[in-house]
Structure formats: structure tokens, C-alpha cells
Design a protein around this motif. Structure first.
Motif: not given
Length: 226
Positions: A4-5, A108-111, A220-224
Motif C-alpha cells: 500500500t506504500l 503510483l499515486r494515480a493507482r 508503477p507496473d509492479l503495483s498490481g
């Protein structure tokens, strides 16, 4: 638990630590041919002094350590120039961010993810750097080791993240260009990403990086991912 962070090291990860020496190296100046060596020595001594001061129990803030490291590097390069010293220290306050940094933080923040800095830098240094780069609005907080008077990779430093954000270590993805910092964060329980801009070998330390990237553009691609 899901991440989450995202927590970023500052110097060498978001900000180009060679930027001050490069900017001061005017054509025809004594620094023009020497700035790569000066930048490398400055950074190496800066880190060494943080570790050694921690071992000796003789803390000094990062601004002082940075100035001491520069003095060593300038003497080693044969550059006894007080005016240049002052300019280099001033430039260090506003180091350039790497080109992909603003877009990465924004994505990242948009996600729906929170973003923060955890750095050896003083609050004043970090405020100047984030403002100069225009990224202060893309961060939920900027955490400095000066809150506890210890330097990374002391576990007390990484604990500042949970104290501030109320998250478990495995909810944090920690991003650094420093292999030793990644090892310290991994030992603390963070999920780690090593930004290997220079294409270096992995440090022979416990807790190797979970992931390695050449820069921050694909972060950002790792965010999921878990």
C-alpha cells in the motif's frame, strides 16, 4: 498483505548525486576534467562517514557529513578552492531528480498508492531537493533519520515508516539505488526494489533485492503485484 506504500531512498534513487559536480564543471575550469572523480569520491566518503559515525556513536547530521566528505574529495583532487566548495554545497541542496521521477510518483499515486521518502538527509536538505524537483506534492511524507539520530541501515531508521504510516513491513515496497540499503530494508521485512542504474553486480549481503530495475520508469507496473 498487499503493498500500500512505496518508500524511496532519496540520494542516488530519486536525485542524481553527481549533479552538483557536473553542474559546477564549467568548460575550461579545473573541475571540468575532474568532476567525475570528485563526484565519486564525494559520494563514497559521504556514505563511509555515515556508517563510521554510527559505529563510533558520534552522530553528525547529513549536511555536516556531506561537507566533510566534500572537503576530503576536494583535497584528494587538488582543488583547494573555498568559492568552489561553497558552490558545490549550494548545488547539492537542489540536486536534479532523474527524468522519470515525477511521472513515476504520479503514476503510483494515480493507482491509489501512498508514496514517501526515507532518507539520511536532513529535513532542510530534503525540503530543498523535493521543492527544486517539483515533487513535494507527489509525496505523502518525507522522513529523515534526524528524527532518531541514526543512519541507514540501522533497523531503527526503517521502523520510522511503520510509526508514521501504521503499516506492516510487508505492506511496504522499499526502493533504493544502494545495495546495502536494500539489504537493510529487506532484513527489516520490506519488499525491496533495487534501482541498478550503473549495471553493478548484486552486493554479497543477506537479503538480496526482491526485484531489480535499470531505472524507475517501469516501477508503477509492479503495483498490481504482491
Amino acid at each position: 498483505m498487499p503493498v500500500t506504500l512505496y518508500v524511496f531512498d532519496a540520494y542516488g534513487t530519486l536525485f542524481d548525486v553527481a549533479g552538483a559536480a557536473r553542474a559546477a564543471a564549467e568548460p575550461g575550469s579545473a573541475l571540468a576534467a575532474l568532476w567525475p572523480r570528485l563526484a565519486e569520491d564525494w559520494r563514497r566518503k559521504q556514505l563511509e562517514y555515515t556508517w563510521l559515525r554510527r559505529i563510533m556513536g558520534q552522530h553528525a547530521d547529513f549536511a555536516s557529513v556531506t561537507a566533510d566528505a566534500l572537503d576530503w574529495a576536494m583535497e584528494a583532487a587538488g582543488l583547494p578552492d573555498p568559492t568552489l566548495r561553497a558552490r558545490l554545497l549550494a548545488l547539492y541542496q537542489t540536486l536534479p531528480a532523474y527524468p522519470e521521477v515525477p511521472a513515476t510518483l504520479a503514476a503510483l499515486r494515480a493507482r491509489g498508492l501512498r508514496t514517501a521518502i526515507l532518507s539520511n538527509g536532513t529535513p532542510g536538505m530534503l525540503a530543498a531537493a523535493t521543492a527544486s524537483a517539483g515533487i513535494e506534492g507527489l509525496l505523502d511524507d518525507v522522513l529523515s533519520v534526524e528524527a532518531i539520530g541514526a543512519y541507514k541501515p540501522d533497523p531503527q531508521v526503517y521502523a520510522l515508516v511503520g510509526q508514521r504510516f501504521g503499516v506492516a513491513p510487508d505492506q511496504v515496497r522499499f526502493v533504493s539505488s544502494n545495495g546495502w540499503d536494500v539489504a537493510g530494508a529487506g532484513a527489516f521485512g520490506f519488499r525491496t526494489v533495487w534501482v541498478n542504474r550503473a549495471g553493478q553486480p548484486v552486493d554479497r549481503l543477506p537479503h538480496r533485492p526482491d526485484l531489480a530495475l535499470p531505472d524507475l520508469s517501469t516501477l508503477p507496473d509492479l503495483s498490481g503485484q504482491a
